[in-house]
Design a protein around this motif. Structure first.
Motif, PDB file in Angstrom:
ATOM      1  N   VAL A   1      30.598   2.536  -2.146  1.00  0.00           N
ATOM      2  CA  VAL A   1      29.355   2.911  -2.822  1.00  0.00           C
ATOM      3  C   VAL A   1      28.945   4.306  -2.372  1.00  0.00           C
ATOM      4  O   VAL A   1      28.839   4.559  -1.171  1.00  0.00           O
ATOM      5  N   GLN A   2      28.744   5.204  -3.316  1.00  0.00           N
ATOM      6  CA  GLN A   2      28.235   6.533  -3.017  1.00  0.00           C
ATOM      7  C   GLN A   2      26.711   6.448  -3.094  1.00  0.00           C
ATOM      8  O   GLN A   2      26.136   6.279  -4.169  1.00  0.00           O
ATOM      9  N   VAL A   3      26.070   6.534  -1.941  1.00  0.00           N
ATOM     10  CA  VAL A   3      24.615   6.398  -1.915  1.00  0.00           C
ATOM     11  C   VAL A   3      23.993   7.526  -2.737  1.00  0.00           C
ATOM     12  O   VAL A   3      24.296   8.701  -2.539  1.00  0.00           O
ATOM     13  N   LYS A   4      23.140   7.164  -3.663  1.00  0.00           N
ATOM     14  CA  LYS A   4      22.585   8.162  -4.589  1.00  0.00           C
ATOM     15  C   LYS A   4      21.722   9.193  -3.857  1.00  0.00           C
ATOM     16  O   LYS A   4      21.050   8.883  -2.865  1.00  0.00           O
ATOM     17  N   GLU A   5      21.742  10.413  -4.361  1.00  0.00           N
ATOM     18  CA  GLU A   5      21.026  11.511  -3.710  1.00  0.00           C
ATOM     19  C   GLU A   5      19.514  11.343  -3.780  1.00  0.00           C
ATOM     20  O   GLU A   5      18.780  11.921  -2.985  1.00  0.00           O
ATOM     21  N   SER A   6      19.042  10.565  -4.721  1.00  0.00           N
ATOM     22  CA  SER A   6      17.594  10.371  -4.868  1.00  0.00           C
ATOM     23  C   SER A   6      17.032   9.359  -3.874  1.00  0.00           C
ATOM     24  O   SER A   6      15.815   9.168  -3.804  1.00  0.00           O
ATOM     25  N   MET A   7      17.895   8.722  -3.093  1.00  0.00           N
ATOM     26  CA  MET A   7      17.453   7.717  -2.116  1.00  0.00           C
ATOM     27  C   MET A   7      16.488   8.349  -1.109  1.00  0.00           C
ATOM     28  O   MET A   7      16.728   9.440  -0.594  1.00  0.00           O
ATOM     29  N   LYS A   8      15.403   7.640  -0.820  1.00  0.00           N
ATOM     30  CA  LYS A   8      14.447   8.090   0.184  1.00  0.00           C
ATOM     31  C   LYS A   8      14.671   7.308   1.482  1.00  0.00           C
ATOM     32  O   LYS A   8      15.096   6.157   1.448  1.00  0.00           O
ATOM     33  N   TYR A   9      14.371   7.965   2.596  1.00  0.00           N
ATOM     34  CA  TYR A   9      14.613   7.352   3.895  1.00  0.00           C
ATOM     35  C   TYR A   9      13.332   7.364   4.727  1.00  0.00           C
ATOM     36  O   TYR A   9      12.721   8.415   4.933  1.00  0.00           O
ATOM     37  N   PHE A  10      12.950   6.189   5.222  1.00  0.00           N
ATOM     38  CA  PHE A  10      11.759   6.036   6.054  1.00  0.00           C
ATOM     39  C   PHE A  10      12.204   5.574   7.435  1.00  0.00           C
ATOM     40  O   PHE A  10      12.789   4.503   7.582  1.00  0.00           O
ATOM     41  N   CYS A  11      11.927   6.403   8.445  1.00  0.00           N
ATOM     42  CA  CYS A  11      12.472   6.166   9.790  1.00  0.00           C
ATOM     43  C   CYS A  11      11.355   5.939  10.809  1.00  0.00           C
ATOM     44  O   CYS A  11      10.290   6.576  10.742  1.00  0.00           O
ATOM     45  N   LEU A  12      11.626   5.064  11.755  1.00  0.00           N
ATOM     46  CA  LEU A  12      10.638   4.710  12.771  1.00  0.00           C
ATOM     47  C   LEU A  12      10.376   5.852  13.746  1.00  0.00           C
ATOM     48  O   LEU A  12       9.328   5.907  14.370  1.00  0.00           O
ATOM     49  N   SER A  13      11.340   6.787  13.870  1.00  0.00           N
ATOM     50  CA  SER A  13      11.154   7.903  14.798  1.00  0.00           C
ATOM     51  C   SER A  13      11.840   9.159  14.274  1.00  0.00           C
ATOM     52  O   SER A  13      12.702   9.104  13.398  1.00  0.00           O
TER      53      SER A  13
ATOM     54  N   GLN B   1       7.556   6.565  16.494  1.00  0.00           N
ATOM     55  CA  GLN B   1       7.890   5.252  17.053  1.00  0.00           C
ATOM     56  C   GLN B   1       6.730   4.265  16.891  1.00  0.00           C
ATOM     57  O   GLN B   1       6.457   3.437  17.764  1.00  0.00           O
ATOM     58  N   CYS B   2       6.054   4.338  15.743  1.00  0.00           N
ATOM     59  CA  CYS B   2       4.881   3.490  15.521  1.00  0.00           C
ATOM     60  C   CYS B   2       5.030   2.727  14.209  1.00  0.00           C
ATOM     61  O   CYS B   2       5.062   3.334  13.133  1.00  0.00           O
ATOM     62  N   THR B   3       5.114   1.395  14.317  1.00  0.00           N
ATOM     63  CA  THR B   3       5.283   0.565  13.126  1.00  0.00           C
ATOM     64  C   THR B   3       4.110   0.716  12.161  1.00  0.00           C
ATOM     65  O   THR B   3       4.302   0.799  10.944  1.00  0.00           O
ATOM     66  N   ASN B   4       2.890   0.757  12.690  1.00  0.00           N
ATOM     67  CA  ASN B   4       1.713   0.884  11.823  1.00  0.00           C
ATOM     68  C   ASN B   4       1.746   2.178  11.015  1.00  0.00           C
ATOM     69  O   ASN B   4       1.415   2.193   9.821  1.00  0.00           O
ATOM     70  N   GLU B   5       2.147   3.269  11.667  1.00  0.00           N
ATOM     71  CA  GLU B   5       2.257   4.551  10.963  1.00  0.00           C
ATOM     72  C   GLU B   5       3.336   4.478   9.891  1.00  0.00           C
ATOM     73  O   GLU B   5       3.176   5.025   8.792  1.00  0.00           O
ATOM     74  N   LEU B   6       4.432   3.810  10.216  1.00  0.00           N
ATOM     75  CA  LEU B   6       5.527   3.665   9.258  1.00  0.00           C
ATOM     76  C   LEU B   6       5.054   2.903   8.022  1.00  0.00           C
ATOM     77  O   LEU B   6       5.345   3.295   6.887  1.00  0.00           O
ATOM     78  N   ILE B   7       4.324   1.839   8.229  1.00  0.00           N
ATOM     79  CA  ILE B   7       3.826   1.042   7.107  1.00  0.00           C
ATOM     80  C   ILE B   7       2.854   1.858   6.258  1.00  0.00           C
ATOM     81  O   ILE B   7       2.861   1.765   5.024  1.00  0.00           O
TER      82      ILE B   7
ATOM     83  N   LYS C   1       1.951   4.563   0.993  1.00  0.00           N
ATOM     84  CA  LYS C   1       1.694   5.730   0.142  1.00  0.00           C
ATOM     85  C   LYS C   1       2.799   5.918  -0.890  1.00  0.00           C
ATOM     86  O   LYS C   1       2.655   6.707  -1.824  1.00  0.00           O
ATOM     87  N   ASN C   2       3.909   5.207  -0.687  1.00  0.00           N
ATOM     88  CA  ASN C   2       5.044   5.251  -1.613  1.00  0.00           C
ATOM     89  C   ASN C   2       5.350   3.824  -2.078  1.00  0.00           C
ATOM     90  O   ASN C   2       6.497   3.374  -2.042  1.00  0.00           O
ATOM     91  N   ASN C   3       4.309   3.130  -2.504  1.00  0.00           N
ATOM     92  CA  ASN C   3       4.438   1.691  -2.748  1.00  0.00           C
ATOM     93  C   ASN C   3       5.130   1.326  -4.060  1.00  0.00           C
ATOM     94  O   ASN C   3       5.274   0.141  -4.376  1.00  0.00           O
ATOM     95  N   THR C   4       5.553   2.327  -4.821  1.00  0.00           N
ATOM     96  CA  THR C   4       6.289   2.014  -6.060  1.00  0.00           C
ATOM     97  C   THR C   4       7.792   1.934  -5.810  1.00  0.00           C
ATOM     98  O   THR C   4       8.556   1.565  -6.712  1.00  0.00           O
ATOM     99  N   GLU C   5       8.219   2.272  -4.596  1.00  0.00           N
ATOM    100  CA  GLU C   5       9.643   2.234  -4.266  1.00  0.00           C
ATOM    101  C   GLU C   5      10.103   0.795  -4.049  1.00  0.00           C
ATOM    102  O   GLU C   5       9.314  -0.092  -3.724  1.00  0.00           O
TER     103      GLU C   5
ATOM    104  N   ALA D   1       1.661  -6.040   3.709  1.00  0.00           N
ATOM    105  CA  ALA D   1       1.205  -4.904   2.901  1.00  0.00           C
ATOM    106  C   ALA D   1       1.556  -5.072   1.421  1.00  0.00           C
ATOM    107  O   ALA D   1       1.169  -4.248   0.592  1.00  0.00           O
ATOM    108  N   GLY D   2       2.282  -6.131   1.095  1.00  0.00           N
ATOM    109  CA  GLY D   2       2.652  -6.378  -0.292  1.00  0.00           C
ATOM    110  C   GLY D   2       3.693  -5.428  -0.833  1.00  0.00           C
ATOM    111  O   GLY D   2       3.750  -5.152  -2.041  1.00  0.00           O
ATOM    112  N   ILE D   3       4.549  -4.927   0.070  1.00  0.00           N
ATOM    113  CA  ILE D   3       5.596  -3.974  -0.324  1.00  0.00           C
ATOM    114  C   ILE D   3       6.826  -4.730  -0.830  1.00  0.00           C
ATOM    115  O   ILE D   3       7.246  -5.728  -0.236  1.00  0.00           O
ATOM    116  N   LYS D   4       7.415  -4.240  -1.905  1.00  0.00           N
ATOM    117  CA  LYS D   4       8.642  -4.837  -2.438  1.00  0.00           C
ATOM    118  C   LYS D   4       9.819  -4.375  -1.581  1.00  0.00           C
ATOM    119  O   LYS D   4      10.116  -3.179  -1.510  1.00  0.00           O
ATOM    120  N   PHE D   5      10.495  -5.331  -0.926  1.00  0.00           N
ATOM    121  CA  PHE D   5      11.618  -4.960  -0.070  1.00  0.00           C
ATOM    122  C   PHE D   5      12.578  -6.138   0.081  1.00  0.00           C
ATOM    123  O   PHE D   5      12.238  -7.287  -0.218  1.00  0.00           O
TER     124      PHE D   5
END
Length: 248
Positions: free
Chosen positions: A80-92, A115-121, A126-130, A151-155
């Motif tokens: 699988v070639q990961v698509k270039e439009s993929m967004k990445y959310f990292c804990l640190s 390194q903050c879970t609350n900040e990550l959420i 703010k990007n809840n349509t992903e 948080a009701g996030i689709k994942f």
């Protein structure tokens, strides 16, 4: 006789400039560094059976470098070639920077926290349509997935790797005065390798509340722990312990 200390982690690349070297010089102790466990990707067959299709998702949440490695390695193995439009959310930030091993950093949308879970959420909200994919290990801390659910996030959380104890039967565990354990997985590896392990006069040091709690559940007496309000690092806790020991 000089105290021998077993650190259940790989040896630092530049040991001479670490606090461990300072402790060796200060107290005459000696350190051995041994990796107690490793992470292995699930098989291609297992991953396919999970029916996880990477490019069905628009964003990935990474909570460790292991997750990054196994995500991209599995993507390559299943072609699988990961698509270039993929967004990445990292804990640190360190995890975000590690992405450069696999992608062109400047061309991708990458978000990270301190390194903050609350900040990550909050970032994710703010990007809840992903549509988010959360790669994880076979045995994982559910803190992020629970927060995403609240948080009701689709994942989707999908297992991409597992922890396996290293084979350490060539090591004489009884020769150490102190054994430093950094995670519950390290404690599991201890008992996997030395099934009849008895602590006796050895001092057990643990890092993190979950490690300390699990050590006690396995019948171990914890003599050194970090981080605490007084000692933010394991080396600081060891320094205090050795200093008191030398005064006895």
């Amino acid at each position: 006789m000089a105290q021998k200390i077993l650190i259940s982690q790989p040896k630092p690349n530049e040991l001479n400039i670490t606090p461990y070297k300072e402790l060796e010089t200060k107290y005459g102790v000696s350190f051995d560094f041994v990796r107690f466990f490793k992470n292995e990707s699930v098989s291609v067959r297992e991953f396919r059976n999970s029916k996880t299709y990477i490019n069905d998702y628009t964003a990935v949440v990474f909570n460790s470098r292991h997750a990054v490695d196994n995500f991209f390695n599995l993507a390559k193995e299943v072609r699988v070639q990961v698509k270039e439009s993929m967004k990445y959310f990292c804990l640190s930030e360190a995890i975000a920077n590690y992405l450069q091993k696999y992608i062109q950093y400047r061309k991708r949308k990458i978000f990270f926290t301190n390194q903050c879970t609350n900040e990550l959420i909050e970032l994710i909200k703010k990007n809840n349509t992903e549509n988010y994919l959360l790669p994880c290990s076979e045995v994982t801390n559910n803190e992020i997935s629970n927060a995403l659910e609240e948080a009701g996030i689709k994942f989707r959380q999908t297992t991409m790797y597992r922890t396996v104890s290293e084979k350490l039967d060539d090591i004489d565990i009884t020769k150490y005065d102190i054994i430093v354990l950094y995670s519950p997985k390290g404690i599991t590896a201890l008992f996997d390798n030395w099934k009849d392990y008895k602590q006796n006069k050895q001092t057990i040091a643990t890092f993190g509340d979950s490690t300390k709690q699990y050590a006690r559940e396995r019948g171990l007496k914890v003599g050194i722990s970090a981080p605490t309000s007084k000692f933010f690092s394991m080396t600081a806790a060891l320094d205090d312990y050795l200093n008191k020991k030398n005064k006895i």
